[in-house]
Design a protein around this motif. Sequence first.
Motif, short mmCIF file in Angstrom:
data_model
loop_
_atom_site.label_atom_id
_atom_site.label_comp_id
_atom_site.label_asym_id
_atom_site.label_seq_id
_atom_site.Cartn_x
_atom_site.Cartn_y
_atom_site.Cartn_z
N ILE A 90 -5.19 89.63 6.21
CA ILE A 90 -4.58 90.19 5.00
C ILE A 90 -5.45 91.32 4.47
CG2 ILE A 90 -3.90 89.72 2.62
CD1 ILE A 90 -3.36 86.90 3.33
N ASN A 91 -4.89 92.50 4.37
CA ASN A 91 -5.62 93.60 3.75
C ASN A 91 -5.36 93.57 2.25
OD1 ASN A 91 -7.06 94.97 5.73
ND2 ASN A 91 -5.13 95.76 6.57
N CYS A 92 -6.41 93.65 1.47
CA CYS A 92 -6.18 93.54 0.04
C CYS A 92 -7.27 94.26 -0.74
CB CYS A 92 -6.14 92.08 -0.37
SG CYS A 92 -7.64 91.20 0.06
N ILE A 93 -6.99 94.39 -2.04
CA ILE A 93 -8.00 94.89 -2.96
C ILE A 93 -8.32 93.75 -3.91
CG2 ILE A 93 -8.47 96.54 -4.79
CD1 ILE A 93 -6.37 98.37 -3.51
N VAL A 94 -9.60 93.50 -4.13
CA VAL A 94 -9.97 92.42 -5.03
C VAL A 94 -10.74 92.98 -6.21
CG1 VAL A 94 -11.14 90.21 -5.23
CG2 VAL A 94 -10.16 90.87 -3.05
N PHE A 134 -20.32 91.14 -5.38
CA PHE A 134 -20.52 90.42 -4.12
C PHE A 134 -19.41 89.38 -3.89
CE2 PHE A 134 -22.48 87.17 -1.44
CZ PHE A 134 -23.03 87.93 -0.42
N PRO A 135 -19.10 88.56 -4.89
CA PRO A 135 -17.99 87.61 -4.71
C PRO A 135 -16.66 88.29 -4.39
CG PRO A 135 -19.28 86.98 -6.62
CD PRO A 135 -19.82 88.29 -6.16
N CYS A 136 -16.39 89.43 -5.01
CA CYS A 136 -15.15 90.15 -4.70
C CYS A 136 -15.14 90.54 -3.22
CB CYS A 136 -15.04 91.43 -5.53
SG CYS A 136 -14.51 91.15 -7.20
N GLY A 137 -16.26 91.04 -2.76
CA GLY A 137 -16.37 91.41 -1.36
C GLY A 137 -16.17 90.22 -0.44
N LEU A 138 -16.74 89.08 -0.86
CA LEU A 138 -16.59 87.85 -0.07
C LEU A 138 -15.11 87.53 0.15
CD1 LEU A 138 -18.97 84.99 -1.27
CD2 LEU A 138 -18.89 86.05 0.96
N ILE A 139 -14.34 87.59 -0.94
CA ILE A 139 -12.92 87.27 -0.85
C ILE A 139 -12.21 88.27 0.05
CG2 ILE A 139 -10.77 86.94 -2.14
CD1 ILE A 139 -12.40 86.36 -4.60
N ARG A 140 -12.52 89.54 -0.18
CA ARG A 140 -11.85 90.58 0.60
C ARG A 140 -12.16 90.42 2.10
NH1 ARG A 140 -12.35 96.12 2.03
NH2 ARG A 140 -14.52 96.20 1.36
N GLY A 141 -13.42 90.15 2.38
CA GLY A 141 -13.82 89.97 3.77
C GLY A 141 -13.13 88.77 4.39
N ALA A 142 -13.09 87.67 3.63
CA ALA A 142 -12.48 86.45 4.15
C ALA A 142 -11.01 86.68 4.45
CB ALA A 142 -12.64 85.32 3.14
N ALA A 147 -16.06 82.24 -17.83
CA ALA A 147 -14.80 82.24 -17.10
C ALA A 147 -14.56 83.61 -16.48
CB ALA A 147 -13.66 81.91 -18.05
N CYS A 148 -13.81 83.61 -15.40
CA CYS A 148 -13.66 84.85 -14.67
C CYS A 148 -12.35 84.83 -13.89
CB CYS A 148 -14.85 84.96 -13.73
SG CYS A 148 -14.73 86.27 -12.59
N LYS A 149 -11.69 85.99 -13.83
CA LYS A 149 -10.44 86.07 -13.09
C LYS A 149 -10.59 87.05 -11.94
CE LYS A 149 -7.07 85.24 -16.69
NZ LYS A 149 -6.34 85.96 -17.74
N PHE A 150 -10.17 86.62 -10.78
CA PHE A 150 -10.17 87.52 -9.63
C PHE A 150 -8.73 87.90 -9.33
CE2 PHE A 150 -14.05 85.13 -9.18
CZ PHE A 150 -14.96 86.10 -8.83
N GLN A 151 -8.48 89.18 -9.27
CA GLN A 151 -7.12 89.59 -8.93
C GLN A 151 -7.08 90.13 -7.51
OE1 GLN A 151 -4.80 91.66 -11.84
NE2 GLN A 151 -3.86 92.93 -10.28
N ILE A 152 -6.20 89.57 -6.75
CA ILE A 152 -6.06 90.00 -5.36
C ILE A 152 -4.73 90.73 -5.21
CG2 ILE A 152 -5.90 89.22 -2.97
CD1 ILE A 152 -7.40 86.70 -3.84
N GLN A 153 -4.84 91.95 -4.76
CA GLN A 153 -3.64 92.75 -4.58
C GLN A 153 -3.47 93.02 -3.09
OE1 GLN A 153 -3.90 95.92 -7.28
NE2 GLN A 153 -1.70 96.32 -7.32
N ILE A 154 -2.41 92.48 -2.54
CA ILE A 154 -2.19 92.62 -1.10
C ILE A 154 -1.73 94.04 -0.79
CG2 ILE A 154 -1.01 91.64 0.89
CD1 ILE A 154 -2.39 89.44 -0.44
N GLN A 155 -2.31 94.62 0.22
CA GLN A 155 -1.88 95.95 0.67
C GLN A 155 -0.94 95.79 1.85
OE1 GLN A 155 -3.83 97.35 -2.05
NE2 GLN A 155 -3.34 98.98 -0.91
N ARG A 156 0.30 96.11 1.62
CA ARG A 156 1.21 96.02 2.76
C ARG A 156 1.46 97.41 3.32
NH1 ARG A 156 2.73 90.75 1.90
NH2 ARG A 156 3.19 90.33 -0.27
N LEU A 157 1.55 97.45 4.64
CA LEU A 157 1.77 98.76 5.26
C LEU A 157 3.23 98.95 5.61
CD1 LEU A 157 -1.33 98.78 7.58
CD2 LEU A 157 -1.02 100.02 5.45
#
Lengths: 156, 180
Positions: free
Chosen positions: A133-137, A119-127, A146-156
Motif C-alpha cells: 500500500i502506497n500512502c502518506i502518513v 520516526f513512527p510515521c515513517g514506520l507505518i509508511r514503511g510497513a 494522545a496522538c492521531k495518525f492519518q493514513i492517506q492511501i495513494q491510488r494510482l
Amino acid sequence: MADEVPFEFLHMELVAHIHNTSTKEENDTCIAKLESLGYRVGLSLIERFTKDCSRFKDELDMMKFICKDFWNLVYKKQIDNLRTNHQGVYVLQDNKFRFLTQLSNGKQYMEAAPKYLAFPCGLIRGALCSLGINCIVTAEVSAMPACKFQIQIQRL
Amino acid sequence: MSRQAARTGDPRKVNGELFTLTYGALVAQLMKDYENDDEVNKQLEKMGYNIGVRIIEDFLARANSGRCNDFRDVADVISKVAFKMYLGITPVVSNWSPAGDEFSLLLENNPLTDFVELPEGHDSLNYSNILCGVLKGALEMIQMDVDVKFVQDHLKGDNITEVRLKFIKRLEDAVPVGED
C-alpha cells in the motif's frame, strides 16, 4: 525482560542526534530524515514480522493488523481507535502514545511533539509499503500524550 | 482469536529485531553524517553515554538487586541481570585481571549485529560502540569510573565479541554530569 526500554532510549538519542547535527538546516529536513529512517526500519521489520502470517483479506484487514499486532510489537499497546471514510483515509488514534508519555502533558512542549512523531510515521509508511500500500502518513497532536495518525492511501 | 495466534510470530523476538534495525539505521545515518570511522565511534559512545546515565534509573527500579560488594558482584549483575533484561543475552564474565579490577564480557551472539556485515574499508569502526557508552554512563551514575572498550569484535572476523571493563576509581562526589 524489558526490551522496549532500549528502543525507547535509542529513539530519543536518534531524535536528539538528528536535530543536533543540523543546526542550520530547516526543521523540515530533520523531520524528513527521521521519517525516512523510520520508513527503512518499517520496511524490513514488517517483512520479518509477517513471514508466517496468513494472507490479508483486504486493505482494512491490513489496517487492523497495523493497529493491533504491529502496534503491540512496537509500542506494547494497541491503537485505541481506528476510523475510516472508506475512501482511502484512515485515522489511527492512540490515547497514550508511548514516545510522548515522557513529555509534559501541558501545552509547553507541544512544539517538540512533531520530532518524536516523524520516526513512527515513517514506520507505518514503511510497513504499509511492504504490504503493498502506497500512502502518506501524517501525525497530529491536540492534547498530549494522545496522538492521531492519518493514513492517506495513494491510488494510482 | 485463533487467527490472531496464527498471525503473530514470536513478538518478543521481533521486538528485539525492531531495536536491531533501528540501531542499524542510526549507524548508517552516522556513517553518512561523518564519513570517518573514529568520529562515528565517538558519536556512538556519546549517545550510549546519554542512554546509560538514564537507563540506570530504570534498571535500579526494575531489578531491585541491592548493593554490590565488589567489582565481581558488579560484573555478575551487569551480565546476568542487566544484559538479560534489556538485550536478552547473558554475556560470559571472564579474563579477570589478578588485581580483580578488570574483566571482559564475552558476547557469543550480539543482538545489535544480527543482520550486519561491515562493508570493506571500515576496519576501525566499532559497530556496537554504543554499548561501551551505555556501560560507562550507567556505572558513572553509581559512582564508578570505568573504562570500557571493545577488544574483539565478531564483525571484524574475531571468534567472539569481547568488551573489556577496567575499574579506574570510585567517584566520591557525585557532581552532576553533563553540566558543561
